[in-house]
Design a protein around this motif. Sequence first.
Motif, PDB file in Angstrom:
ATOM      1  N   LYS A  38       0.859  -1.184   0.000  1.00 38.80           N
ATOM      2  CA  LYS A  38       0.000   0.000   0.000  1.00 38.80           C
ATOM      3  C   LYS A  38       0.895   1.233   0.000  1.00 38.80           C
ATOM      4  CE  LYS A  38      -3.984  -2.146   0.825  1.00 38.80           C
ATOM      5  NZ  LYS A  38      -5.082  -2.171  -0.072  1.00 38.80           N
ATOM      6  N   PHE A  71      -3.627   6.771   3.172  1.00 43.43           N
ATOM      7  CA  PHE A  71      -3.506   5.927   1.997  1.00 43.43           C
ATOM      8  C   PHE A  71      -3.850   6.692   0.722  1.00 43.43           C
ATOM      9  CE2 PHE A  71      -4.168   2.768   5.353  1.00 43.43           C
ATOM     10  CZ  PHE A  71      -3.092   1.946   5.111  1.00 43.43           C
ATOM     11  N   MET A  72      -3.041   6.462  -0.290  1.00 49.05           N
ATOM     12  CA  MET A  72      -3.274   7.036  -1.605  1.00 49.05           C
ATOM     13  C   MET A  72      -4.496   6.364  -2.223  1.00 49.05           C
ATOM     14  SD  MET A  72      -0.377   7.233  -4.512  1.00 49.05           S
ATOM     15  CE  MET A  72      -0.774   7.623  -6.198  1.00 49.05           C
ATOM     16  N   GLU A  73      -5.287   7.132  -2.941  1.00 52.41           N
ATOM     17  CA  GLU A  73      -6.468   6.609  -3.636  1.00 52.41           C
ATOM     18  C   GLU A  73      -6.145   6.391  -5.109  1.00 52.41           C
ATOM     19  OE1 GLU A  73      -9.172   5.720  -2.157  1.00 52.41           O
ATOM     20  OE2 GLU A  73      -9.044   6.738  -0.233  1.00 52.41           O
ATOM     21  N   ASN A  74      -6.953   5.572  -5.771  1.00 51.15           N
ATOM     22  CA  ASN A  74      -6.822   5.405  -7.213  1.00 51.15           C
ATOM     23  C   ASN A  74      -7.100   6.739  -7.906  1.00 51.15           C
ATOM     24  OD1 ASN A  74      -6.259   2.650  -7.034  1.00 51.15           O
ATOM     25  ND2 ASN A  74      -8.422   2.088  -7.180  1.00 51.15           N
ATOM     26  N   GLU A  76      -5.224   9.341  -8.421  1.00 54.57           N
ATOM     27  CA  GLU A  76      -4.579  10.560  -7.944  1.00 54.57           C
ATOM     28  C   GLU A  76      -3.080  10.342  -7.901  1.00 54.57           C
ATOM     29  OE1 GLU A  76      -6.108  11.681  -4.046  1.00 54.57           O
ATOM     30  OE2 GLU A  76      -5.361   9.878  -3.113  1.00 54.57           O
ATOM     31  N   ALA A  81      -2.507  13.187  -3.416  1.00 51.30           N
ATOM     32  CA  ALA A  81      -2.941  12.440  -2.230  1.00 51.30           C
ATOM     33  C   ALA A  81      -2.449  13.120  -0.953  1.00 51.30           C
ATOM     34  CB  ALA A  81      -2.437  11.002  -2.300  1.00 51.30           C
ATOM     35  N   ARG A  84      -4.515  16.175  -0.402  1.00 51.73           N
ATOM     36  CA  ARG A  84      -5.859  15.789   0.054  1.00 51.73           C
ATOM     37  C   ARG A  84      -5.852  15.410   1.532  1.00 51.73           C
ATOM     38  NH1 ARG A  84      -7.411  11.072   0.979  1.00 51.73           N
ATOM     39  NH2 ARG A  84      -5.963  10.022  -0.437  1.00 51.73           N
ATOM     40  N   GLU A  85      -4.852  14.620   1.933  1.00 48.51           N
ATOM     41  CA  GLU A  85      -4.751  14.233   3.342  1.00 48.51           C
ATOM     42  C   GLU A  85      -4.575  15.469   4.234  1.00 48.51           C
ATOM     43  OE1 GLU A  85      -5.311  11.428   4.856  1.00 48.51           O
ATOM     44  OE2 GLU A  85      -5.472  10.121   3.108  1.00 48.51           O
ATOM     45  N   GLU A  88      -7.990  17.027   4.481  1.00 43.85           N
ATOM     46  CA  GLU A  88      -8.906  16.228   5.289  1.00 43.85           C
ATOM     47  C   GLU A  88      -8.565  16.268   6.775  1.00 43.85           C
ATOM     48  OE1 GLU A  88      -9.881  12.818   1.883  1.00 43.85           O
ATOM     49  OE2 GLU A  88      -8.823  12.250   3.710  1.00 43.85           O
TER      50      GLU A  88
END
Length: 175
Positions: A38, A71-74, A76, A81, A84-85, A88
């Motif tokens: 991951k 965790f990185m998302e698909n 992006e 990522a 974004r974190e 968030e």
Amino acid sequence: MKFCSACGASVSLKIPEGEDRLRHVCTACGTIHYQNPKIITGVIVTQGEQILLCRRAIEPRYGLWTYPAGFMENAETSAQAAAREAQEEAQVELTNQRLFSVVDVPHANHVHVIYCAELANEAYGAGVESLEVRLFQEAEIPWSELAFQSVQRNLELFLADRQQGRQQVHHIQFA
């Protein structure tokens, strides 16, 4: 893994032809199910000489401090990522984002891609995964309350680089 996601049949562990390690292989359709590490992305956020840290509101390591990460998302990039974190967990916008380190954590099947960046403005706050978000001077960093060994190592390297006026990319390996 017990069942094939392609056909629903049972899987077994075996070394497929041409491979060198055990894999989950479907007993019916032959699909090889690869399991890979991951990717976790994070960002060391600064405002002047201060570093932004978040007190975790989730497990693992509830109540301990970290920089924004997850965790990185698909679909992006690792930089997206990390940003974004940061949004968030700390409700921040970033500027001057650059790659800081790549951390191999094979015992946890993780690869961490860590950036550093500056606050784009003075706004920050606790997101749903944070109990508290604070800016710390170097002398105030709660070293004994950091959530993960990789967070401590990255902060140590970041502070050493800053003190020496360097900007480099680090590669860290944990056994």
